[in-house]
Design a protein around this motif. Sequence first.
Motif, PDB file in Angstrom:
ATOM      1  N   ALA A  83       3.779  -8.124  13.765  1.00 57.86           N
ATOM      2  CA  ALA A  83       4.467  -6.960  12.871  1.00 57.86           C
ATOM      3  C   ALA A  83       5.460  -6.435  13.286  1.00 57.86           C
ATOM      4  O   ALA A  83       6.076  -5.468  12.772  1.00 57.86           O
ATOM      5  N   ILE A  84       4.494  -6.099  15.160  1.00 53.70           N
ATOM      6  CA  ILE A  84       4.444  -4.655  15.410  1.00 53.70           C
ATOM      7  C   ILE A  84       5.554  -4.927  16.673  1.00 53.70           C
ATOM      8  O   ILE A  84       6.071  -4.202  16.932  1.00 53.70           O
ATOM      9  N   LYS A  85       6.157  -6.938  17.098  1.00 57.47           N
ATOM     10  CA  LYS A  85       6.894  -6.658  17.340  1.00 57.47           C
ATOM     11  C   LYS A  85       8.148  -6.197  17.712  1.00 57.47           C
ATOM     12  O   LYS A  85       8.960  -6.248  16.818  1.00 57.47           O
ATOM     13  N   GLY A  86       8.825  -5.646  19.152  1.00 61.21           N
ATOM     14  CA  GLY A  86       9.736  -4.992  19.173  1.00 61.21           C
ATOM     15  C   GLY A  86      10.162  -3.458  18.776  1.00 61.21           C
ATOM     16  O   GLY A  86      10.746  -2.551  19.427  1.00 61.21           O
ATOM     17  N   ASN A  87       8.607  -3.252  18.697  1.00 58.25           N
ATOM     18  CA  ASN A  87       7.896  -1.515  18.160  1.00 58.25           C
ATOM     19  C   ASN A  87       7.445  -1.063  19.916  1.00 58.25           C
ATOM     20  O   ASN A  87       6.729  -1.305  19.173  1.00 58.25           O
ATOM     21  N   GLU A  88       8.331  -0.390  20.618  1.00 58.62           N
ATOM     22  CA  GLU A  88       7.267   0.194  21.982  1.00 58.62           C
ATOM     23  C   GLU A  88       6.454   1.149  21.438  1.00 58.62           C
ATOM     24  O   GLU A  88       5.804   1.894  22.662  1.00 58.62           O
ATOM     25  N   LYS A  89       6.387   2.134  20.342  1.00 57.87           N
ATOM     26  CA  LYS A  89       5.571   2.963  20.263  1.00 57.87           C
ATOM     27  C   LYS A  89       3.965   2.492  19.165  1.00 57.87           C
ATOM     28  O   LYS A  89       3.023   2.716  19.186  1.00 57.87           O
ATOM     29  N   PHE A  90       4.314   0.508  18.983  1.00 57.72           N
ATOM     30  CA  PHE A  90       3.334   0.421  18.282  1.00 57.72           C
ATOM     31  C   PHE A  90       2.947  -0.562  19.046  1.00 57.72           C
ATOM     32  O   PHE A  90       3.945  -1.538  20.051  1.00 57.72           O
ATOM     33  N   ILE A  91       1.194  -0.573  19.477  1.00 61.98           N
ATOM     34  CA  ILE A  91       0.405  -1.290  19.920  1.00 61.98           C
ATOM     35  C   ILE A  91      -0.893  -2.080  19.394  1.00 61.98           C
ATOM     36  O   ILE A  91      -1.281  -0.986  18.722  1.00 61.98           O
ATOM     37  N   VAL A  92      -1.319  -2.928  20.105  1.00 58.14           N
ATOM     38  CA  VAL A  92      -2.777  -3.809  19.372  1.00 58.14           C
ATOM     39  C   VAL A  92      -3.700  -3.910  20.147  1.00 58.14           C
ATOM     40  O   VAL A  92      -3.498  -4.307  21.756  1.00 58.14           O
TER      41      VAL A  92
END
Length: 206
Positions: free
Chosen positions: A70-79
């Motif tokens: 879901a968050i792939k490609g958003n550098e501000k989002f990490i898991v």
Amino acid sequence: MRRKLNCQNKKIGIMGGTFDPIHIGHLVMAQEALEFKNLDRIIFIPAGFPPHKNKEITSGQKRLEMVNLAIKGNEKFIVLDYEVKKETKSYSMETIEYIKEIYEDFGIYFIMGEDSFMNIEKWYKYEEFLSEVTVLVARRSFDKLTALREKIKKINLHGYFVEEIPTAFLDISSTNIRRKFNLKKNPRYYLPEKVYDYILKEGLYV
């Protein structure tokens, strides 16, 4: 010893949840919080064994994979897989203690939905938890907005810091998405495309 990150004046958002599955509402909430408080990043933390969930949930690894998609490609989002790897129940207070050891001197903002916030007194060590973070609450419906704002005011009068995220109302729930799959209905537009494809591939929620 865990590595500490010393970055004074930086701010991170914590987005915890079962994410069974993660959906568009979660992502909108995270992005709105990011922009509202000018956060440096959002850390998604899928729960391992959440104490408030009595029913069986999808394996931690599969939920973790869905969040990553879901968050792939958003550098501000990490898991972060901290809770998924735990063998004991996941309590937000313990997770915050762990985060504070790594992100030393970061301002910590805990993002949650309206339903969770309205029941905050039931959380483990909730007063201690509230003293360690600024809570950002996403409103869910217009009908309950007055009650939400009254609760925020009440909590803040006790010296804590809670703010309402100025976002649109998005009444999307993982429970409803699972129900739609189970009833052979199609909730594809509630989900990121890669998550939807993963659910079909793995045969989840049927």
